[in-house]
Design a protein around this motif. Structure first.
Motif, PDB file in Angstrom:
ATOM      1  N   ASP A  96      -6.891 -95.648 -12.350  1.00 50.42           N
ATOM      2  CA  ASP A  96      -6.668 -94.336 -12.691  1.00 50.42           C
ATOM      3  C   ASP A  96      -5.497 -93.356 -11.435  1.00 50.42           C
ATOM      4  O   ASP A  96      -6.369 -92.405 -10.755  1.00 50.42           O
ATOM      5  CB  ASP A  96      -7.902 -93.457 -13.218  1.00 50.42           C
ATOM      6  CG  ASP A  96      -7.806 -92.011 -14.009  1.00 50.42           C
ATOM      7  OD1 ASP A  96      -6.607 -91.366 -14.090  1.00 50.42           O
ATOM      8  OD2 ASP A  96      -8.560 -91.070 -13.931  1.00 50.42           O
ATOM      9  N   TRP A  97      -4.580 -93.537 -11.530  1.00 46.18           N
ATOM     10  CA  TRP A  97      -3.525 -92.468 -11.108  1.00 46.18           C
ATOM     11  C   TRP A  97      -3.835 -91.049 -10.693  1.00 46.18           C
ATOM     12  O   TRP A  97      -3.227 -90.423  -9.866  1.00 46.18           O
ATOM     13  CB  TRP A  97      -2.023 -92.782 -10.617  1.00 46.18           C
ATOM     14  CG  TRP A  97      -1.731 -94.499 -10.584  1.00 46.18           C
ATOM     15  CD1 TRP A  97      -1.756 -95.573 -11.684  1.00 46.18           C
ATOM     16  CD2 TRP A  97      -1.887 -95.094  -9.527  1.00 46.18           C
ATOM     17  NE1 TRP A  97      -2.123 -96.530 -11.063  1.00 46.18           N
ATOM     18  CE2 TRP A  97      -2.082 -96.800 -10.118  1.00 46.18           C
ATOM     19  CE3 TRP A  97      -2.033 -95.156  -8.372  1.00 46.18           C
ATOM     20  CZ2 TRP A  97      -1.990 -97.409  -9.019  1.00 46.18           C
ATOM     21  CZ3 TRP A  97      -1.387 -95.681  -7.384  1.00 46.18           C
ATOM     22  CH2 TRP A  97      -1.714 -97.238  -7.283  1.00 46.18           C
ATOM     23  N   GLU A  98      -3.880 -90.607 -11.477  1.00 47.39           N
ATOM     24  CA  GLU A  98      -4.134 -88.769 -11.705  1.00 47.39           C
ATOM     25  C   GLU A  98      -5.222 -88.240 -10.934  1.00 47.39           C
ATOM     26  O   GLU A  98      -5.261 -87.406 -10.460  1.00 47.39           O
ATOM     27  CB  GLU A  98      -4.658 -88.742 -13.219  1.00 47.39           C
ATOM     28  CG  GLU A  98      -3.466 -89.011 -14.526  1.00 47.39           C
ATOM     29  CD  GLU A  98      -1.784 -87.747 -13.937  1.00 47.39           C
ATOM     30  OE1 GLU A  98      -2.476 -86.483 -13.646  1.00 47.39           O
ATOM     31  OE2 GLU A  98      -1.453 -88.422 -13.968  1.00 47.39           O
ATOM     32  N   SER A  99      -6.331 -89.433 -11.022  1.00 50.97           N
ATOM     33  CA  SER A  99      -7.735 -88.902 -10.580  1.00 50.97           C
ATOM     34  C   SER A  99      -7.876 -89.288  -8.728  1.00 50.97           C
ATOM     35  O   SER A  99      -8.642 -89.162  -8.162  1.00 50.97           O
ATOM     36  CB  SER A  99      -9.124 -89.259 -10.992  1.00 50.97           C
ATOM     37  OG  SER A  99      -9.124 -90.494 -11.009  1.00 50.97           O
TER      38      SER A  99
END
Length: 159
Positions: A64-67
């Motif tokens: 999960d590159w966003e988080s």
């Protein structure tokens, strides 16, 4: 050489981005292992995503590159040096195979499959130059880390 890729112009821009000495320290744990894992991700991202227009595979596709935008740096602490070297070598081998195939069908001006938000498609030359820039930047980081560990620099022979 176009002025947007010339060394002196780029390095001057990089100095302008450098924070003042009073800025807080980085929250990203920059280690040699983290740099190697990051470069493995860069290899896959540049050629699989930008050139082929395909999603990257494992282990990158489960992140999960966003988080956790610095997952590659942080997760490297849980990998052995052998695992990190293998991951990087496999990514480089995939990149080389993709570039070899691309060059067998055309030159550096071929356009990659990825389309940016502004509707542009990077050519192979741009992707390769971006990769060279990424390695150059991180080779400097690795030199600083290595020197802080044992006093050797990139030009010193191993002890």
């Amino acid at each position: 050489m176009p002025s947007n890729v010339s060394g002196p112009r780029w390095s001057g821009s990089a100095r302008a981005w450098t924070p003042p000495a009073s800025a807080p320290h980085s929250a990203r744990p920059v280690t040699l292992g983290g740099l190697l894992k990051h470069l493995a991700h860069v290899e896959d991202s540049h050629f699989v995503r930008l050139w082929l227009g395909s999603p990257v595979g494992a282990p990158w596709d489960s992140v999960d590159w966003e988080s956790t935008p610095d997952w590659d740096y942080r997760s490297a602490a849980g990998d052995t040096p052998e695992q990190l070297h293998a991951l990087w070598r496999e990514s480089v081998a995939r990149s080389r195979a993709i570039v070899d195939k691309a060059l067998s069908t055309g030159g550096l001006d071929q356009l990659g499959a990825h389309v940016t938000r502004s509707g542009e498609r990077p050519n192979l030359r741009r992707i390769l130059l971006d990769l060279v820039e990424e390695y150059a930047r991180h080779a400097g980081h690795a030199d600083l880390i290595r020197e802080s560990v044992d006093g050797l620099t990139g030009e010193d022979p191993p002890r």
